[in-house]
Scaffold this active site. Structure first.
Site, mmCIF file in Angstrom:
data_model
loop_
_atom_site.group_PDB
_atom_site.id
_atom_site.type_symbol
_atom_site.label_atom_id
_atom_site.label_comp_id
_atom_site.label_asym_id
_atom_site.label_seq_id
_atom_site.Cartn_x
_atom_site.Cartn_y
_atom_site.Cartn_z
ATOM 1 N N HIS A 358 0.799 -1.234 0.000
ATOM 2 C CA HIS A 358 0.000 0.000 0.000
ATOM 3 C C HIS A 358 0.824 1.273 0.000
ATOM 4 O O HIS A 358 0.269 2.357 0.135
ATOM 5 C CB HIS A 358 -0.931 0.049 1.208
ATOM 6 C CG HIS A 358 -1.989 -0.993 1.196
ATOM 7 N ND1 HIS A 358 -3.249 -0.782 0.659
ATOM 8 C CD2 HIS A 358 -1.992 -2.260 1.639
ATOM 9 C CE1 HIS A 358 -3.965 -1.882 0.786
ATOM 10 N NE2 HIS A 358 -3.223 -2.799 1.377
ATOM 11 N N LYS A 546 -8.352 13.868 4.436
ATOM 12 C CA LYS A 546 -7.446 12.709 4.436
ATOM 13 C C LYS A 546 -6.466 12.897 5.570
ATOM 14 O O LYS A 546 -6.380 13.987 6.150
ATOM 15 C CB LYS A 546 -6.697 12.596 3.103
ATOM 16 C CG LYS A 546 -6.074 13.921 2.658
ATOM 17 C CD LYS A 546 -5.418 13.846 1.285
ATOM 18 C CE LYS A 546 -6.367 13.913 0.122
ATOM 19 N NZ LYS A 546 -6.588 12.661 -0.593
ATOM 20 N N ARG A 547 -5.682 11.847 5.894
ATOM 21 C CA ARG A 547 -4.660 12.005 6.911
ATOM 22 C C ARG A 547 -3.704 13.147 6.530
ATOM 23 O O ARG A 547 -3.483 13.427 5.352
ATOM 24 C CB ARG A 547 -3.864 10.701 7.063
ATOM 25 C CG ARG A 547 -4.607 9.654 7.854
ATOM 26 C CD ARG A 547 -4.860 10.099 9.286
ATOM 27 N NE ARG A 547 -3.639 10.128 10.038
ATOM 28 C CZ ARG A 547 -3.200 9.136 10.795
ATOM 29 N NH1 ARG A 547 -3.913 8.033 10.936
ATOM 30 N NH2 ARG A 547 -2.063 9.238 11.453
ATOM 31 N N LYS A 552 0.898 14.506 0.999
ATOM 32 C CA LYS A 552 -0.478 14.797 0.554
ATOM 33 C C LYS A 552 -0.678 16.297 0.312
ATOM 34 O O LYS A 552 -1.654 16.723 -0.273
ATOM 35 C CB LYS A 552 -1.488 14.268 1.573
ATOM 36 C CG LYS A 552 -1.492 12.732 1.676
ATOM 37 C CD LYS A 552 -2.482 12.255 2.719
ATOM 38 C CE LYS A 552 -2.394 10.772 3.031
ATOM 39 N NZ LYS A 552 -3.037 9.914 2.006
ATOM 40 N N THR A 654 -8.475 6.692 -2.077
ATOM 41 C CA THR A 654 -9.835 6.154 -2.237
ATOM 42 C C THR A 654 -10.866 7.261 -1.993
ATOM 43 O O THR A 654 -11.983 7.183 -2.487
ATOM 44 C CB THR A 654 -10.095 4.981 -1.266
ATOM 45 O OG1 THR A 654 -9.573 5.327 0.022
ATOM 46 C CG2 THR A 654 -9.420 3.714 -1.751
ATOM 47 N N LYS A 658 -14.607 8.312 -3.759
ATOM 48 C CA LYS A 658 -15.856 8.624 -3.036
ATOM 49 C C LYS A 658 -16.391 9.983 -3.466
ATOM 50 O O LYS A 658 -17.599 10.167 -3.677
ATOM 51 C CB LYS A 658 -15.606 8.618 -1.517
ATOM 52 C CG LYS A 658 -15.262 7.238 -0.966
ATOM 53 C CD LYS A 658 -14.678 7.289 0.443
ATOM 54 C CE LYS A 658 -14.002 5.951 0.747
ATOM 55 N NZ LYS A 658 -13.085 6.016 1.900
#
Ligand code: 26V
Length: 811
Positions: A358, A546-547, A552, A654, A658
């Site tokens: 992952h 998100k985290r 990110k 992911t 969504k």
């Protein structure tokens, strides 16, 4: 008895309220209602659960077991109601009785047994396995404390323990009679048996009892109910009975008992500083040993031919390397308990276990100090050592072209055990989670392993359950979709593609717009209630949830906000379509820089939201404690989905799926599954910016990018960094200096400054695009139409046919 299902449900609810809670329904609290409805669901689900197990026992199909340290299931009442066909009935019954259904559903505490993407993926997979009638179950840990709850205090993240089991959890069943003993520490005795082979036994081990708690996983409208089995650590029964208060060592025993219970005490936050934490290693072996003992016992009970054929009936998928001790544990049981020789045990093991990777972030690749493993799990260490020896010898003799690669391929090297190497060598399948991610594994990260075992590597692009992430969380949109294309998409999500025919149908687009607006009103109300901030529900809702991680790039997002703020302050009459920037993110407790970014978002927000010159055009909202339930509120209301990782770093994502499924348009880099989204919707229905993965990887390899150069040449960036340096957003002039230094003196490792210009341009383009509302809605519907590919039903069908070789059960 009445035949109207809503009246029948209301009658049942009324009766059960008396027998279960001793109350008249009109006096029930939301909590009472929650427990009684859960019990109605259980009454309906449990018989199907039993039947499903009986069918599996009778037909003996091949089954898959998904081993994961995390299952981020969130709340279960609504999804269980939905999957067993009671959701509408229950909601209407509650309304008729004068209750607010959403308040009843909100009584359930999220099961936060996961960090983020990896754990939520596991939960979506279970939903799809059951809904597609596959024989597949989850094994995990019943942590007493889930991922910490986040509070924002004076703009800063504070962590509160998540004790989610204060009240009864209605979905679990404790099955103490199906416990297993796990051995830690001790010594290994080696003896030669009569036939000359070696026998291994263990002495002086510390014993821990693994008690299973089972949660039913309800398939959608198909009467299939699979299991999620979560293990809880307790001390062995005999010990508890032996050490009565009379015993001199009673208090010592209590200490020992507490230490044992710590094994399922809490979920570790995803955090590189966790490196080498012994308790985490204990957790991993605890999960693996209990689950594999259980699978083997079950196999022998119902059985099937001998264990020689194990892999023909069982597949074990390991979710990242966290459960990779499954490899030596299966070897151990097959050899030491079932008396197989090495070669046969190895054949069975490597035909049973499959591994999903992952992440390629080097700090997340698991390594354990070999002395720690050796002390805690002496027999397991011996087996890993033997695997390593044979593996390295195999390369030496069979792959002379790779001889010089042995040090980098070895499972044990520089005093450490490399879990990814163990997982690759010990499994028959290695998969990445999006096309680009798998390519990077093959060409870079795991290149030599790919040369060695090209056939093992494969891609399985992630997916999400459209039942929860569209049908459940956005019922108005779901109804609208069904109105125009019929209900078949619910069983076959790819049929959402039929929406394309309506993507220019004005009346339909108007209804899509209305639904989005209602969802935005609902979120605006939530924001007002939680934070006091008034947001304009006509503004563009620009969402990053998100985290919090450097890669990110929440920092890039807030730099864009600061840029807009600076522009508006300089030129107050500038036209700008109002925007609301919405953030949700938890930072690992010891990740200093990530916590600084949270503080920056909040401080910038305070300034902007209170500045009369700008606050009607931009607003910044940081919603605390981002979790599954909060995601369910935000996603249906989003216009823009921020997927802006440094290209090559986000394995898949992911949340991107969504948000797309709920009609948000993506602004994103060519990273993870964004690429596959772009390939489907086309460049005109997504906003792509920034460096691509090859460019980023080239910069990393050859240097060549200088953050300071950009600081010198781009005055917008210089202004923002200078503001950080001067403490413009801080309460003193030291605040945020560390961010400034990080950008300029650590040379901006995630290319925030490098991608800034392209990001700003793209956002300007987005703003122009939004002004043409009809066209925007066409893009939005196009995204929904193509989102069917990202249902986890598709992903699970690929795993089932290409990795596990399992088939749906017919009943
Ligand atoms: C690492 C650690 C290290 C120490 C303790 C706890 C812990 C927990 C998790 C992790 C690694 C997490 C890796 C992960 O979540 N990867 C994400 O997986 C998603 C599902 O495949 C994917 O969509 C995301 O892109 C990827 O970042």
């Amino acid at each position: 008895m009445t035949h109207n299902p809503i009246e029948a449900f209301t009658e049942l609810l009324t009766e059960k309220m008396k027998t279960k809670r001793g109350k008249h329904v009109q006096d029930a609290t939301s909590k009472d209602l929650y427990y009684v409805i859960a019990s109605i669901v259980n009454d309906k689900v449990h018989p199907h659960w039993l039947q499903t197990q009986e069918t599996y026992n009778k037909k003996q199909p091949k089954q898959v077991f998904y081993l994961s340290m995390e299952f981020l299931v969130g709340r279960l009442l609504e999804s269980n109601l939905l999957n067993c066909g009671l959701h509408d009935i229950c909601t209407r019954s509650l309304k008729k009785l004068g209750f607010d259904p959403s308040e009843v559903y909100a009584q359930e505490h999220d099961a936060g047994l996961g960090n983020g993407g990896l754990g939520r993926l596991a939960a979506c997979f279970l939903d799809s396995l059951a809904s597609l009638s596959y024989p597949g179950h989850g094994y995990g840990i019943r942590y007493r404390y889930g991922l910490f709850e986040q509070k924002i205090i004076q703009d800063y993240q504070v962590e509160i323990p998540d004790y989610w089991l204060t009240e009864e959890y209605p979905w679990e069943t404790r099955r103490a009679d199906e416990a297993f003993i796990i051995h830690f520490n001790g010594e290994v005795l080696t003896e030669e048996s009569k036939d000359g082979s070696l026998e291994f036994s263990y002495i002086h081990t510390d014993q821990v009892r693994a008690i299973p708690y089972d949660i039913p996983i309800v398939g959608y409208n198909n009467q299939v109910v699979n299991s999620l089995r979560l293990w809880s650590a307790e001390s062995p029964k005999q010990e508890d009975e032996f050490f009565t208060t009379q015993n001199a060592r009673y208090y010592h025993h209590l200490d020992h008992k507490n230490a044992i219970e710590q094994i399922s005490g809490f979920l570790y936050p995803d955090d590189s500083s966790n490196e080498g934490k012994e308790l985490r290693l204990k957790q991993q072996y605890f999960l693996v040993s209990a689950s594999i003992q259980n699978i083997i016992m079950q196999y022998k009970k119902t059985s099937n031919p001998s264990l020689h054929h194990f892999h023909e009936f069982i597949a074990i998928q390991i979710n990242d390397t966290h459960p990779s001790l499954a490899v030596p544990e299966l070897m151990r049981i097959l050899m030491d308990e079932e008396k197989f020789g090495w070669d046969k045990a190895w054949e069975i093991t490597t035909k049973t276990i499959a591994y999903t990777n992952h992440t390629t972030l080097s700090e997340a690749l698991e390594k354990w100090p070999k002395t720690m493993l050796q002390g805690l799990l002496p027999r397991i260490y011996m087996i890993i050592n033997e695997i390593n020896e044979r593996f390295c010898q195999g390369i030496w003799f069979d792959h002379p072209e790779l001889r010089d690669k042995i040090p980098e391929l070895a499972i044990i090297a520089d005093e450490q055990v490399h879990m990814a190497h163990l997982a690759i060598v010990g499994s028959f399948s290695v998969n990445g989670v999006a096309r680009i991610h798998t390519e990077i594994l093959k060409k870079k990260e795991m290149k030599s392993f790919y040369q060695l075992y090209p056939a093992k590597f494969n891609n399985k692009t992630n997916g999400i359950t459209h039942r929860r992430w569209l049908l459940q969380v956005n019922p108005n949109l779901a109804n609208l979709v069904t109105e125009v294309i019929g209900p078949s998409w619910i069983q076959r999500p790819k049929q959402l593609i039929s929406l394309l025919r309506h993507s220019k149908d004005k009346p339909f687009l108007e209804k899509v717009d209305q639904v989005k607006h209602q969802n935005k009103q609902a979120l605006a109300k939530y924001i007002k209630d939680k934070t006091g901030i008034l947001v304009d529900d006509q503004s563009i809702f620009d969402v990053q949830i998100k985290r919090l991680h450097e890669y990110k790039r929440q920092l890039l997002n807030i730099f864009h906000v600061i840029y807009l703020y600076n522009e508006l302050k300089e030129n107050p009459n500038q036209h700008l379509t109002p925007r609301t920037f919405i953030f949700g993110a938890k930072a690992a407790p010891s990740y200093h820089l990530a916590k600084e970014v949270i503080k920056l978002i909040n401080k910038v927000g305070n300034i902007i939201n209170n500045d009369v010159d700008v606050r009607d055009r931009i607003k910044v909202v940081f919603l605390e404690n981002y979790n599954v339930s909060l995601a369910e509120k935000i996603i249906p209301a989003a216009d823009i989905s921020e997927q802006i990782s440094t290209a090559s770093k986000e394995a898949s994502g992911t949340g991107n799926m969504k948000l797309m499924m709920n009609g948000a348009l993506t602004v994103g880099t060519l990273d993870g599954a964004n690429i596959e989204i772009r390939d489907l919707v086309g460049d005109s229905n997504i906003f792509i910016f920034g460096l691509n993965a090859d460019e980023v990887l080239n910069y990393y390899q050859f240097g060549g990018y200088s953050a300071k150069d950009i600081y010198q040449t781009d005055e917008r960036i210089r202004k923002i960094l200078d503001q950080l340096f001067q403490g413009v957003f801080g309460s003193n002039d030291l605040e945020f200096k560390d961010l400034y230094y990080h950008m300029l003196y650590h040379n901006d490792p995630y290319f925030v400054l490098k991608d800034f210009d392209s990001y700003i341009d793209t956002h300007e383009f987005i703003e122009q695009s939004y002004r043409d509302k009809t066209n925007w809605l066409t893009k939005s519907v196009t995204n929904i139409a193509y989102s069917g590919k990202f249902s986890s039903d598709r992903t699970i069908q690929e795993y089932a046919s290409e990795i596990w070789n399992i088939r749906p059960i017919k009943r």
